[in-house]
Design an enzyme around this catalytic site. Structure first.
Site, mmCIF file in Angstrom:
data_model
loop_
_atom_site.group_PDB
_atom_site.id
_atom_site.type_symbol
_atom_site.label_atom_id
_atom_site.label_comp_id
_atom_site.label_asym_id
_atom_site.label_seq_id
_atom_site.Cartn_x
_atom_site.Cartn_y
_atom_site.Cartn_z
ATOM 1 C CG HIS A 87 2.931 -0.016 -1.995
ATOM 2 N ND1 HIS A 87 2.255 0.411 -0.872
ATOM 3 C CD2 HIS A 87 4.035 0.769 -2.092
ATOM 4 C CE1 HIS A 87 2.910 1.410 -0.322
ATOM 5 N NE2 HIS A 87 4.006 1.648 -1.034
ATOM 6 C CG ASP A 117 5.982 5.861 -7.353
ATOM 7 O OD1 ASP A 117 5.817 7.101 -7.312
ATOM 8 O OD2 ASP A 117 6.084 5.163 -6.336
ATOM 9 C CG HIS A 131 8.193 1.049 -4.092
ATOM 10 N ND1 HIS A 131 7.866 2.305 -4.556
ATOM 11 C CD2 HIS A 131 7.711 0.990 -2.832
ATOM 12 C CE1 HIS A 131 7.226 2.980 -3.608
ATOM 13 N NE2 HIS A 131 7.119 2.205 -2.547
HETATM 14 P P1 AMP Z 1 5.526 4.164 0.192
HETATM 15 O O1 AMP Z 1 6.437 5.122 0.887
HETATM 16 O O2 AMP Z 1 6.172 2.842 -0.064
HETATM 17 O O3 AMP Z 1 4.179 4.049 0.877
HETATM 18 O O4 AMP Z 1 5.322 4.778 -1.235
HETATM 19 C C1 AMP Z 1 4.110 5.175 -1.782
HETATM 20 C C2 AMP Z 1 4.389 5.515 -3.220
HETATM 21 O O5 AMP Z 1 3.149 5.738 -3.864
HETATM 22 C C3 AMP Z 1 5.232 6.764 -3.444
HETATM 23 O O6 AMP Z 1 6.415 6.385 -4.158
HETATM 24 C C4 AMP Z 1 4.332 7.683 -4.263
HETATM 25 O O7 AMP Z 1 5.036 8.380 -5.256
HETATM 26 C C5 AMP Z 1 3.334 6.700 -4.871
HETATM 27 N N1 AMP Z 1 2.024 7.230 -5.160
HETATM 28 C C6 AMP Z 1 1.200 7.909 -4.326
HETATM 29 N N2 AMP Z 1 0.049 8.211 -4.929
HETATM 30 C C7 AMP Z 1 0.138 7.705 -6.186
HETATM 31 C C8 AMP Z 1 -0.733 7.693 -7.315
HETATM 32 N N3 AMP Z 1 -1.947 8.263 -7.276
HETATM 33 N N4 AMP Z 1 -0.324 7.093 -8.450
HETATM 34 C C9 AMP Z 1 0.905 6.514 -8.498
HETATM 35 N N5 AMP Z 1 1.769 6.479 -7.477
HETATM 36 C C10 AMP Z 1 1.388 7.071 -6.335
#
Ligand code: AMP
Ligand code: ZN
Length: 117
Positions: free
Chosen positions: A99, A30, A101
């Site tokens: 996804h 992340d 985490h």
């Molecule tokens: P969510 O709220 O579960 O949709 O979380 C999306 C996650 O994606 C967040 O923790 C962001 O920091 C992460 N994120 C967004 N864009 C990227 C990226 N290009 N590379 C890595 N992580 C990302």
């Protein structure tokens, strides 16, 4: 999905810090880590969220669950970890590509659901 950031990451079109890849899934760190270890496991298939899964995804989801403890251990989560799947608006989902985490590697994480003591 042409405009999905996680599809682009899984296809290698957007750079990421890769943790793992096989024919069906991709895992990467992340960009805003919430703990010393914070990576995400995504299916290569575009599925919008956990609210969109169907019976045909059973095998994929099962394989992801089996993979998570192995990857978590490899990344240094030797004393447990947290898995989070934010789903939809109420769930706080920001990226609409399913996804998981995987978070850990440091101190005990604060309780997500307050418990009476
Ligand atoms: P969510 O709220 O579960 O949709 O979380 C999306 C996650 O994606 C967040 O923790 C962001 O920091 C992460 N994120 C967004 N864009 C990227 C990226 N290009 N590379 C890595 N992580 C990302
Ligand atoms: Zn996608």
């Amino acid at each position: 999905m042409d405009n999905c950031i996680f599809c682009k990451i899984a296809r290698g079109e957007v750079p990421s810090k890769k943790v793992y890849e096989d024919a069906d899934v991709f895992a990467f760190h992340d960009i805003h880590p919430a703990a010393p270890v914070h990576f995400m496991l995504v299916p290569k298939l575009h599925v919008g969220s956990l609210a969109d899964v169907e019976d045909k995804h059973r095998g994929l989801l099962g394989n992801m669950m089996l993979l998570i403890p192995r990857l978590a251990k490899e990344q240094g989560c030797t004393d447990g970890f947290r898995t989070v799947i934010n789903t939809g608006h109420v769930g706080g989902q920001e990226v609409y590509h399913l996804h998981v985490h995987i978070i850990g590697g440091g101190e005990r994480l604060p309780a997500m659901i307050p418990r009476p003591r």
